[in-house]
Design a protein around this motif. Sequence first.
Motif: not given
Length: 94
Positions: A48-53
């Motif tokens: 999720l952190v990666w997808l947000e960025e």
Amino acid sequence: MEKAAERLADRIKHADMTDPILRHMDAAEFLRNKGFDISTFVGCKGALVWLEEAKVEDAFWEAGKIDNAADWYLGEARIEAMKKIVQDRLEAWM
């Protein structure tokens, strides 16, 4: 093709997990290829952190420049769909 991709992106942005397009998307394999195991809580948090960025270019199996509107919309849609899938898994754990 561009209009169809734009409609798909809009559908995904407004979809919930009952939509067949989200239920049948293989986000797990794609995200595993990116280094995230979304069968675990920690893997989902990291994904999720990666997808947000993530940039639209990150939404494809092979790296490369996006040179047309259809691919742009499809990449955007894929990121949105994967966010929803990962968020759904996280909510199931909470």
